[in-house]
Design a protein around this motif. Structure first.
Motif: not given
Length: 257
Positions: A18, A22, A30, A32-33, A38-39, A54-55, A58
């Motif tokens: 990640f 964000s 938070q 992400a990538s 996904a986050q 979250n994705a 999920t």
């Protein structure tokens, strides 16, 4: 959350899948990538790291994480890491799963395929050459996703030498009705080369509990030589595997007749 704690969380994310932040507040980070959808939100609670993901997938992601790390399950869809090592393990596995689970492999395939086709001469479009390019790119995407999903180890033996591992389809490539089926990580298993050869030719299969099924065509002496003379089974099996595995098992049964 003080600046040092926030920096440690951000570094763990950067090092384990990640890589960018964000959003960040006094209470949570938070991350992400660019490699997967996904986050993750990470906050502190009494010295523990609390993670929620979250994705697009999920539910599958949370189910797989809960299966892999039941000791880290904090609440429905929420995980806890007691220390930085556990935080790294959870983040790394979540990133692997997010990169593997449907339909991320399809998206990776579409991008890679378009790049390949952009360099293909116009006169070869729509020919056997294009079909072979599609198959090669698709198989590479499938293998990459399977390596991520199974953590780089054989689903049966645990062998973790990449050169000896094969991404084995349960429902063969040619029989699939769409790229989504062909590239679904649940349509097969990551197997060592000898098991892949047997699985591909329907000389072995697995029951719905993951136990290895052996063809009567494999003699007792060959079973010993192949290391199949002891109970073997998949390390785990998800419900999403079952339709594909049922297809393979019917082919396995037909091959015995």
């Amino acid at each position: 959350m003080n600046p040092l704690q926030r920096a440690l969380i951000e570094k763990a994310g950067h090092d384990h899948g990640f890589e960018y932040v964000s959003a960040s507040t006094d209470s949570q980070v938070q991350m992400a990538s660019a490699r997967h959808p996904a986050q993750v939100v990470v906050r502190l609670d009494g010295g523990r790291f609390i993670l929620s993901f979250n994705a697009l997938t999920t539910a599958q992601l949370n189910n797989e994480l809960a299966r892999s790390f039941p000791e880290f399950l904090f609440d429905d869809g929420v995980f806890q890491a007691p220390d930085q090592n556990a935080l790294a393990v959870l983040l790394r596995r979540a990133a692997e799963l997010a990169h593997a689970l449907p339909n991320q492999a399809v998206r990776d395939f579409d991008v890679s395929l378009q790049q390949e086709l952009d360099h293909l001469p116009l006169e070869l479009k729509g020919t056997e050459v294009e079909r072979l390019v599609r198959q090669r790119v698709g198989q590479q995407a499938f293998r990459s996703a399977m390596l991520d999903y199974w953590g780089g180890a054989c689903a049966v033996t645990g062998i973790a030498i990449p050169e000896l591992l094969r991404a084995s389809h349960a429902k063969p490539w040619a029989e699939c009705g769409s790229d989504a089926e062909r590239l679904d990580v649940f349509n097969g298993f990551l197997l060592s080369a000898n098991l892949d050869a047997l699985f591909d030719r329907f000389l072995i299969s697995f029951d719905n509990g993951g136990e290895l099924l052996l063809s009567s065509q494999i003699s007792h002496s060959d079973r010993i030589l192949l290391g199949l003379d002891r109970p073997l089974q998949l390390h785990w099996i998800a419900s999403e595997h079952l339709p594909y595995l049922g297809y393979h098992r019917q082919c396995f049964i037909s091959a015995q007749q």
